[in-house]
Design a protein around this motif. Structure first.
Motif, mmCIF file in Angstrom:
data_model
loop_
_atom_site.group_PDB
_atom_site.id
_atom_site.type_symbol
_atom_site.label_atom_id
_atom_site.label_comp_id
_atom_site.label_asym_id
_atom_site.label_seq_id
_atom_site.Cartn_x
_atom_site.Cartn_y
_atom_site.Cartn_z
ATOM 1 N N ILE A 11 0.809 -1.217 0.000
ATOM 2 C CA ILE A 11 0.000 0.000 0.000
ATOM 3 C C ILE A 11 0.850 1.278 0.000
ATOM 4 N N ASN A 12 1.998 1.270 0.663
ATOM 5 C CA ASN A 12 2.837 2.479 0.680
ATOM 6 C C ASN A 12 3.324 2.840 -0.715
ATOM 7 N N VAL A 15 0.425 4.563 -2.368
ATOM 8 C CA VAL A 15 0.346 5.943 -1.873
ATOM 9 C C VAL A 15 1.276 6.838 -2.688
ATOM 10 N N ALA A 21 -4.308 9.181 0.159
ATOM 11 C CA ALA A 21 -4.017 8.795 1.533
ATOM 12 C C ALA A 21 -4.133 7.279 1.680
ATOM 13 N N LYS A 22 -3.372 6.732 2.591
ATOM 14 C CA LYS A 22 -3.373 5.284 2.825
ATOM 15 C C LYS A 22 -4.780 4.772 3.138
ATOM 16 N N ARG A 23 -5.488 5.480 4.002
ATOM 17 C CA ARG A 23 -6.844 5.049 4.384
ATOM 18 C C ARG A 23 -7.795 5.091 3.178
ATOM 19 N N THR A 24 -7.647 6.070 2.316
ATOM 20 C CA THR A 24 -8.483 6.163 1.111
ATOM 21 C C THR A 24 -8.251 4.952 0.226
ATOM 22 N N GLN A 26 -7.146 2.027 1.186
ATOM 23 C CA GLN A 26 -7.705 0.864 1.868
ATOM 24 C C GLN A 26 -9.209 0.763 1.637
ATOM 25 N N LYS A 27 -9.919 1.876 1.768
ATOM 26 C CA LYS A 27 -11.368 1.874 1.566
ATOM 27 C C LYS A 27 -11.729 1.528 0.127
ATOM 28 N N GLN A 30 -11.207 -2.159 -0.391
ATOM 29 C CA GLN A 30 -12.281 -2.926 0.241
ATOM 30 C C GLN A 30 -13.543 -2.918 -0.608
ATOM 31 N N LYS A 39 -6.140 -8.550 -0.060
ATOM 32 C CA LYS A 39 -5.640 -8.503 1.309
ATOM 33 C C LYS A 39 -5.093 -9.890 1.636
ATOM 34 N N TRP A 44 -2.621 -5.299 2.724
ATOM 35 C CA TRP A 44 -3.138 -5.043 1.383
ATOM 36 C C TRP A 44 -1.973 -5.068 0.403
#
Length: 92
Positions: A11-12, A15, A21-24, A26-27, A30, A39, A44
């Protein structure tokens, strides 16, 4: 092998490639919005080739959408009065 390129990235790396953003990310992963996202355990990972194609597709969509909504160069935009004021100030 030292020259072997990993097919999957973490994931990095996504990014850095997307600026999101990392959380974006991830969402989006998902929700299945990023092709090749999986995952593995709690991590991820992303298929490097599918991600590159998806980014290119997103760029093309933005370019087409931007061309459709762009105002002509001769059309005064919302900032035109600020430009006029600046030009007047620079002339004086």
């Amino acid at each position: 092998m030292p020259n072997e390129v990993s097919e999957r990235i973490r994931i990095n790396d996504v990014v850095l490639k997307t600026g999101l953003a990392k959380r974006t990310i991830q969402k989006m992963a998902q929700r299945g919005e990023i092709p090749g996202a999986a995952k593995l355990g709690s991590v991820w990972t992303f298929n490097r080739i599918k991600l590159a194609r998806w980014i290119t597709q997103q760029e093309r969509q933005c370019a087409v959408a931007g061309a459709a909504t762009r105002t002509p160069d001769w059309s005064p935009g919302p900032q035109s009065h600020w430009r006029e004021r600046l030009e007047r100030k620079l002339r004086s």
